[in-house]
Write a protein that holds these residues in place. Structure first.
Motif, PDB file in Angstrom:
ATOM      1  N   PHE A 203       0.822  -1.197   0.000  1.00  0.00           N
ATOM      2  CA  PHE A 203       0.000   0.000   0.000  1.00  0.00           C
ATOM      3  C   PHE A 203       0.868   1.265   0.000  1.00  0.00           C
ATOM      4  CE2 PHE A 203      -3.126  -3.084   0.929  1.00  0.00           C
ATOM      5  CZ  PHE A 203      -4.377  -2.514   0.716  1.00  0.00           C
ATOM      6  N   ALA A 204       2.162   1.084  -0.157  1.00  0.00           N
ATOM      7  CA  ALA A 204       3.071   2.231  -0.168  1.00  0.00           C
ATOM      8  C   ALA A 204       2.927   3.017  -1.463  1.00  0.00           C
ATOM      9  CB  ALA A 204       4.513   1.761   0.000  1.00  0.00           C
ATOM     10  N   ARG A 205       2.969   4.344  -1.350  1.00  0.00           N
ATOM     11  CA  ARG A 205       2.988   5.220  -2.518  1.00  0.00           C
ATOM     12  C   ARG A 205       4.213   6.116  -2.371  1.00  0.00           C
ATOM     13  NH1 ARG A 205      -1.640   6.601  -5.092  1.00  0.00           N
ATOM     14  NH2 ARG A 205      -0.195   7.696  -6.464  1.00  0.00           N
ATOM     15  N   PRO A 206       5.390   5.632  -2.776  1.00  0.00           N
ATOM     16  CA  PRO A 206       6.637   6.354  -2.498  1.00  0.00           C
ATOM     17  C   PRO A 206       6.721   7.744  -3.119  1.00  0.00           C
ATOM     18  CG  PRO A 206       7.008   4.519  -4.015  1.00  0.00           C
ATOM     19  CD  PRO A 206       5.630   4.353  -3.475  1.00  0.00           C
ATOM     20  N   ASN A 207       5.928   8.008  -4.158  1.00  0.00           N
ATOM     21  CA  ASN A 207       5.970   9.326  -4.797  1.00  0.00           C
ATOM     22  C   ASN A 207       4.964  10.308  -4.215  1.00  0.00           C
ATOM     23  OD1 ASN A 207       3.845   7.698  -6.039  1.00  0.00           O
ATOM     24  ND2 ASN A 207       3.527   9.445  -7.396  1.00  0.00           N
ATOM     25  N   LEU A 208       4.105   9.826  -3.292  1.00  0.00           N
ATOM     26  CA  LEU A 208       3.036  10.666  -2.752  1.00  0.00           C
ATOM     27  C   LEU A 208       3.422  11.187  -1.370  1.00  0.00           C
ATOM     28  CD1 LEU A 208       0.206  11.800  -3.145  1.00  0.00           C
ATOM     29  CD2 LEU A 208      -0.731   9.661  -2.251  1.00  0.00           C
ATOM     30  N   SER A 209       3.468  12.501  -1.246  1.00  0.00           N
ATOM     31  CA  SER A 209       3.837  13.148   0.017  1.00  0.00           C
ATOM     32  C   SER A 209       2.583  13.516   0.793  1.00  0.00           C
ATOM     33  CB  SER A 209       4.662  14.414  -0.273  1.00  0.00           C
ATOM     34  OG  SER A 209       4.925  15.116   0.929  1.00  0.00           O
ATOM     35  N   TYR A 210       2.368  12.823   1.915  1.00  0.00           N
ATOM     36  CA  TYR A 210       1.211  13.107   2.768  1.00  0.00           C
ATOM     37  C   TYR A 210       1.558  14.226   3.753  1.00  0.00           C
ATOM     38  CZ  TYR A 210      -0.630   8.535   1.261  1.00  0.00           C
ATOM     39  OH  TYR A 210      -1.086   7.469   0.532  1.00  0.00           O
ATOM     40  N   SER A 211       0.607  15.149   3.953  1.00  0.00           N
ATOM     41  CA  SER A 211       0.812  16.232   4.910  1.00  0.00           C
ATOM     42  C   SER A 211      -0.479  16.553   5.632  1.00  0.00           C
ATOM     43  CB  SER A 211       1.309  17.505   4.206  1.00  0.00           C
ATOM     44  OG  SER A 211       2.555  17.306   3.594  1.00  0.00           O
ATOM     45  N   THR A 552       0.574   0.339   7.900  1.00  0.00           N
ATOM     46  CA  THR A 552       0.344  -0.507   9.071  1.00  0.00           C
ATOM     47  C   THR A 552      -1.142  -0.779   9.247  1.00  0.00           C
ATOM     48  OG1 THR A 552       2.312   0.398  10.161  1.00  0.00           O
ATOM     49  CG2 THR A 552       0.687  -0.716  11.561  1.00  0.00           C
ATOM     50  N   TYR A 553      -1.963   0.241   9.044  1.00  0.00           N
ATOM     51  CA  TYR A 553      -3.412   0.094   9.184  1.00  0.00           C
ATOM     52  C   TYR A 553      -3.953  -0.932   8.190  1.00  0.00           C
ATOM     53  CZ  TYR A 553      -8.378   1.319   9.192  1.00  0.00           C
ATOM     54  OH  TYR A 553      -9.746   1.269   9.257  1.00  0.00           O
ATOM     55  N   PHE A 554      -3.414  -0.932   6.979  1.00  0.00           N
ATOM     56  CA  PHE A 554      -3.894  -1.846   5.950  1.00  0.00           C
ATOM     57  C   PHE A 554      -3.150  -3.186   5.953  1.00  0.00           C
ATOM     58  CE2 PHE A 554      -5.279   2.228   4.015  1.00  0.00           C
ATOM     59  CZ  PHE A 554      -6.627   1.947   3.942  1.00  0.00           C
ATOM     60  N   GLY A 555      -2.368  -3.442   6.986  1.00  0.00           N
ATOM     61  CA  GLY A 555      -1.742  -4.749   7.130  1.00  0.00           C
ATOM     62  C   GLY A 555      -0.483  -4.921   6.311  1.00  0.00           C
ATOM     63  N   GLY A 556       0.215  -3.823   6.044  1.00  0.00           N
ATOM     64  CA  GLY A 556       1.440  -3.902   5.249  1.00  0.00           C
ATOM     65  C   GLY A 556       2.505  -4.743   5.925  1.00  0.00           C
ATOM     66  N   ASP A 557       3.358  -5.359   5.120  1.00  0.00           N
ATOM     67  CA  ASP A 557       4.414  -6.230   5.617  1.00  0.00           C
ATOM     68  C   ASP A 557       5.687  -5.422   5.830  1.00  0.00           C
ATOM     69  OD1 ASP A 557       5.854  -8.419   6.377  1.00  0.00           O
ATOM     70  OD2 ASP A 557       6.234  -9.129   4.331  1.00  0.00           O
ATOM     71  N   ALA A 558       6.040  -5.191   7.099  1.00  0.00           N
ATOM     72  CA  ALA A 558       7.252  -4.465   7.477  1.00  0.00           C
ATOM     73  C   ALA A 558       7.383  -3.131   6.745  1.00  0.00           C
ATOM     74  CB  ALA A 558       8.490  -5.325   7.208  1.00  0.00           C
ATOM     75  N   PRO A 559       6.399  -2.220   6.896  1.00  0.00           N
ATOM     76  CA  PRO A 559       6.487  -0.922   6.214  1.00  0.00           C
ATOM     77  C   PRO A 559       7.645  -0.087   6.742  1.00  0.00           C
ATOM     78  CG  PRO A 559       4.694  -0.919   7.810  1.00  0.00           C
ATOM     79  CD  PRO A 559       5.190  -2.329   7.735  1.00  0.00           C
ATOM     80  N   ARG A 560       8.159   0.787   5.888  1.00  0.00           N
ATOM     81  CA  ARG A 560       9.277   1.657   6.249  1.00  0.00           C
ATOM     82  C   ARG A 560       8.862   3.117   6.092  1.00  0.00           C
ATOM     83  NH1 ARG A 560      14.336  -1.149   2.979  1.00  0.00           N
ATOM     84  NH2 ARG A 560      14.237  -3.214   4.004  1.00  0.00           N
ATOM     85  N   PRO A 561       9.523   4.027   6.813  1.00  0.00           N
ATOM     86  CA  PRO A 561       9.238   5.454   6.630  1.00  0.00           C
ATOM     87  C   PRO A 561       9.437   5.868   5.172  1.00  0.00           C
ATOM     88  CG  PRO A 561      10.549   5.104   8.603  1.00  0.00           C
ATOM     89  CD  PRO A 561      10.499   3.782   7.894  1.00  0.00           C
ATOM     90  N   CYS A 562       8.538   6.738   4.692  1.00  0.00           N
ATOM     91  CA  CYS A 562       8.566   7.103   3.274  1.00  0.00           C
ATOM     92  C   CYS A 562       9.641   8.130   2.942  1.00  0.00           C
ATOM     93  CB  CYS A 562       7.201   7.639   2.848  1.00  0.00           C
ATOM     94  SG  CYS A 562       6.749   9.225   3.629  1.00  0.00           S
ATOM     95  N   GLY A 563       9.976   8.987   3.920  1.00  0.00           N
ATOM     96  CA  GLY A 563      11.000   9.998   3.665  1.00  0.00           C
ATOM     97  C   GLY A 563      10.490  11.244   2.972  1.00  0.00           C
ATOM     98  N   VAL A 564       9.188  11.245   2.554  1.00  0.00           N
ATOM     99  CA  VAL A 564       8.689  12.409   1.802  1.00  0.00           C
ATOM    100  C   VAL A 564       7.448  13.045   2.421  1.00  0.00           C
ATOM    101  CG1 VAL A 564       9.647  11.620  -0.396  1.00  0.00           C
ATOM    102  CG2 VAL A 564       7.322  10.939   0.240  1.00  0.00           C
ATOM    103  N   CYS A 565       6.868  12.467   3.479  1.00  0.00           N
ATOM    104  CA  CYS A 565       5.709  13.103   4.104  1.00  0.00           C
ATOM    105  C   CYS A 565       6.182  14.282   4.950  1.00  0.00           C
ATOM    106  CB  CYS A 565       4.918  12.104   4.957  1.00  0.00           C
ATOM    107  SG  CYS A 565       5.738  11.611   6.506  1.00  0.00           S
TER     108      CYS A 565
END
Length: 635
Positions: A203-211, A552-565
C-alpha cells in the motif's frame, strides 16, 4: 518471469501494451490459474482488474465479476470492449429483455466477462442460465461487503456462497482494498475457500507526500498549496455548498476551477469531469461523489478540506494523486473545531432505532408503497429530493438506509443510468373499453402490451428504441406518444434518467414490526466510531511517518518510513540542523572547554536542543565532563 508464464505476458502485451506486471499481480494470476481460491488485498488503483482479466483471456470460458459499483461496472465493460474483448453487465438499468439477451450471449456467445450486481444473483433469469455457462473464474470485487465484521456489510453478498454450489470446481478470486485480519478470515469462510490463501500488494505510494496542516484559516493554506504546486488537482469538500464556495474562491484568484456534486444534472457532471480530465480546468472541487472511474494519471495534488469518515476513504481519495509515478501531494486541512464537528456528525449519521423506523415509514410513504406490498419491487430514489421534502439531513437518512439494508429490508444502489419506466393507471378491461381516438395511440398501446408483461401491477423498464422497432415509429415519436398517454392518465411514465434505485427485499411492514438487530446496530456504530477514531489519530499524529501509519493500518508487511511526508521531511530538517549545531558545539569546545550553561549563552539554538546534543556526545564518548561540569573534547 517463471516457467509457464509466456501466455499471461503475451496477453498483457497484446491487450494492454505492458511488458511487466505490478508487484503481486503475477502471483495472484498464477494462483488463480492453478485453481486456488485466493483473497487479494490490493490498494485502489493498484491494478485489481488485471488479476482476473488476464487469466480469463488465457483460457476458454468466461469470468463472472460480482461488484456493487454499477458506475465501475459500466466503465470496465466499456474499456474491455474498446480492446475488442466481449463483456456485458447485468444491472437494474437494463430492461428484462436486455438482461435476457445478455445472459443468452453468455451461454451461447463468446462473452468473456459478465459483470453482475450481487442483488441480481437471486433472480430466476440468472440462476437458470448460470449453470449452462462455461464459467472458469468467479471474481468478487469489494469482497469485504460479505463480512458481517465489515462496515459495508451487504446481505446480498451472502448469495455468492450459494452461487459457488452451482459452479463446482470454479475458483474464486476475492478482491478488496480494506480488510482487517478478522474481516479477511470472515471473507474466506463465507466464500467457502478450500484453504486460506491471502496475497497482499504493497500500500506504499513512495511518490506521494502526505501532509497535515492544522489551521483556522483553511482557505489561506489551500491557496498557498495551489500557488506553489503546478498542475491539476482535486479539493474534496463535505458539502455541496462547500464545493460551490471554494470553486468560486479559486476562480476569484484567477484559477480555473469547477465544482462537482451529486446535485448537478448528470450531463453537467459529465461535461465538467471531461473538461477537467482534458486540462481545460485546473482544479475540481468536489464531494466524494467524484472519483469513480477517473483515469487521469497526472493529478499533482489532492486536498481534503475536512477529515474523511475513515482512513479507507482518505487513502482511496488521496491516492488519486500521482498515479503517473511523479511527485504528488496529499494535504489534509484540520481546524481547531473539527473534533466537535466530527462528534456532531457522528450523532447525526447514527440515528437511534426509533428514528430508523420513522425514516423507513417515510420512505415507504414517499414511494407510495402500502403495508404488505413492495416485495421484490424497485423504485427510482432521489435521496436529496426525499430529504428536502421530509426536512431530514442526508447523512442521517443514508445511515438509516444502510441499517435497513444490513437487516435485509431494502437495498439502495449507487446512481446509475436508468431506462424509462411505465405503469398502466387503468385496468386491462378498462383499457379495452377506452376509446382512443387516435389510431397511432391504439397501435402504440397494443405494441406496449405485446412487449412488456406486468405493466398493470408495477413500474416496468422499457426500451424506447425497441418500441420504435416493433411499432414502426421513430424514437422521438415513441417518446411523444408516451407523454401523450401520460397526459391522458392512461399510464404513469418516468423518462430515462440517472438516479439510484431502491429495492424492497421484503414487503413493507408496519413500523412497530420492523426489527433492527441490536447486534447489527451496535456493531455498525462501534465500527463507525473506531473508523472515526483512526482518522482522528492520523490527523493528530506528530511523530510517526504518515505513509507508515497507513500501511500498518492496511496490514502492510514491514512498512518503512517514506521519507517524503511532512513528518519525515521535518525529521530530516531537524537532523540537518542538529548536525550543524553539533559541529558548532564541537568547534567551540575545541577553542575553549566550557560548561553547558556557557555553551547555551554563546549559541543561538534553544537550550533544550543544546542539552540533548551534549548528552548524545557524552554517550558517544566524543566529549567528557570533569567534576565541575566543564566539557572537553576527548582526543
Amino acid at each position: 518471469m517463471q516457467p509457464g508464464d509466456e501466455k499471461i505476458y503475451e496477453v498483457l502485451k497484446r491487450y494492454w501494451g505492458f511488458d511487466e506486471f505490478r508487484p503481486v499481480q503475477a502471483e495472484i494470476i498464477r494462483s488463480v490459474l492453478a485453481g486456488r481460491d485466493t483473497l487479494a488485498l490490493m490498494p485502489t488503483g493498484g491494478g485489481k482488474s488485471l488479476t482476473y482479466q488476464v487469466p480469463t483471456l488465457v483460457r476458454e470460458g468466461l469470468c463472472i465479476v460480482v461488484t456493487p459499483l454499477i458506475a465501475l461496472m459500466k466503465d470496465q465493460v466499456d474499456r474491455l470492449r474498446a480492446r475488442r474483448i466481449a463483456a456485458v453487465a447485468i444491472h437494474s438499468g437494463l430492461s428484462p429483455r436486455q438482461i435476457d439477451i445478455a445472459l443468452d450471449n453468455c451461454v451461447y456467445g463468446d462473452v468473456k466477462f459478465l459483470y453482475v450486481a450481487p442483488e441480481r444473483l437471486a433472480s430466476e433469469a440468472f440462476r437458470l442460465r448460470v449453470v449452462r455457462m462455461n464459467v472458469q473464474l468467479l471474481a468478487v470485487d469489494e469482497a469485504h461487503c460479505i463480512s458481517q465484521w465489515g462496515y459495508d456489510f451487504r446481505p446480498s453478498y451472502l448469495r455468492i456462497g450459494e452461487l459457488r454450489e452451482k459452479l463446482p470446481g470454479v475458483p474464486v478470486l476475492a478482491l478488496t482494498a480494506s480488510a482487517t485480519q478478522l474481516v479477511a478470515n470472515d471473507i474466506m469462510q463465507r466464500l467457502r475457500f478450500d484453504e486460506p490463501r491471502i496475497l497482499r500488494s504493497s500500500f506504499a505510494r513512495p511518490n506521494l507526500s502526505y501532509s497535515v496542516r492544522r489551521t483556522d484559516d483553511k482557505n489561506a493554506q489551500l491557496l498557498r498549496l495551489v500557488h506553489n504546486v503546478p498542475g491539476s488537482g482535486i479539493v474534496y469538500m463535505r458539502t455541496r455548498e462547500g464545493t460551490e464556495q471554494i470553486a468560486s474562491l479559486l476562480r476569484d484568484e484567477g484559477i480555473a476551477a469547477l465544482s462537482y456534486h451529486g446535485g448537478l444534472p448528470h450531463a453537467e457532471r459529465t461535461l465538467r469531469q471531461e473538461e477537467w480530465i482534458a486540462g481545460k480546468s485546473r482544479i475540481m472541487v468536489a464531494t466524494n461523489a467524484f472519483g469513480m472511474g477517473i483515469d487521469k494519471p497526472d493529478v499533482r495534488f489532492v486536498v481534503h478540506y475536512a477529515m474523511c469518515d475513515s482512513l479507507e476513504s482518505y487513502y482511496q481519495e488521496a491516492g488519486r494523486a500521482g498515479r503517473d509515478g511523479a511527485r504528488a501531494y496529499a494535504l489534509l486541512l484540520v481546524s481547531s473545531d473539527d473534533g466537535d464537528r466530527i462528534a456532531k456528525r457522528f450523532e447525526q449519521e447514527f440515528p437511534p432505532l426509533e428514528k430508523v423506523r420513522e425514516i423507513y415509514e417515510q420512505v415507504c410513504s414517499y414511494l407510495q408503497v402500502g403495508i404488505g406490498d413492495g416485495a421484490g419491487a424497485s423504485f427510482l430514489f432521489n435521496i436529496h429530493d426525499f430529504c428536502a421534502r421530509q426536512h431530514l439531513w442526508s447523512g442521517t437518512v443514508a445511515s438509516a438506509l444502510k441499517l435497513l439494508q444490513q437487516n435485509g429490508y431494502l437495498t439502495l444502489t449507487d446512481a446509475q443510468e436508468n431506462p424509462a419506466r411505465i405503469l398502466f393507471c387503468v385496468g386491462r378491461d378498462d383499457l379495452y373499453r377506452l376509446r382512443v381516438r387516435r389510431e397511432d395511440l391504439d397501435h402504440f398501446i397494443r405494441t406496449l402490451l405485446r412487449l412488456y408483461n406486468g405493466v398493470f401491477t408495477e413500474f416496468r423498464p422499457i426500451d424506447e428504441g425497441e418500441i420504435a422497432v416493433w411499432s414502426g415509429y421513430t424514437v422521438e415519436h415513441v417518446k411523444e406518444l408516451l407523454k401523450r398517454l401520460w397526459q391522458l392518465r392512461v399510464i404513469r411514465y418516468i423518462p430515462s434518467n440517472r438516479s439510484p434505485i431502491l429495492y424492497f427485499d421484503e414487503q413493507r411492514l408496519p413500523g412497530a414490526d420492523l426489527y433492527i438487530s441490536p447486534e447489527t446496530y451496535r456493531r455498525r456504530r462501534d465500527l463507525m466510531r473506531e473508523r472515526f477514531a483512526r482518522m482522528a489519530a492520523y490527523a493528530d499524529n506528530t511523530s510517526q511517518c504518515r505513509s507508515l501509519v497507513l500501511e500498518t493500518y492496511f496490514g502492510g508487511d514491514a512498512p518503512r518510513p517514506c521519507g517524503v511526508c511532512d513528518l519525515c521531511l521535518e525529521k530530516r530538517r531537524a537532523a540537518k540542523q542538529n548536525d550543524a549545531l553539533q559541529e558548532e558545539l564541537l568547534r567551540r569546545l575545541a577553542e575553549e572547554p566550557a560548561d553547558v550553561r556557557t555553551l547555551a549563552d554563546r549559541t543561538a539554538a534553544p537550550p533544550e536542543r543544546i542539552t540533548g546534543i551534549v548528552r548524545r556526545l557524552l554517550d558517544e564518548g566524543k566529549i567528557a565532563a570533569d567534576k565541575t561540569g566543564i566539557l572537553r573534547i576527548i582526543p
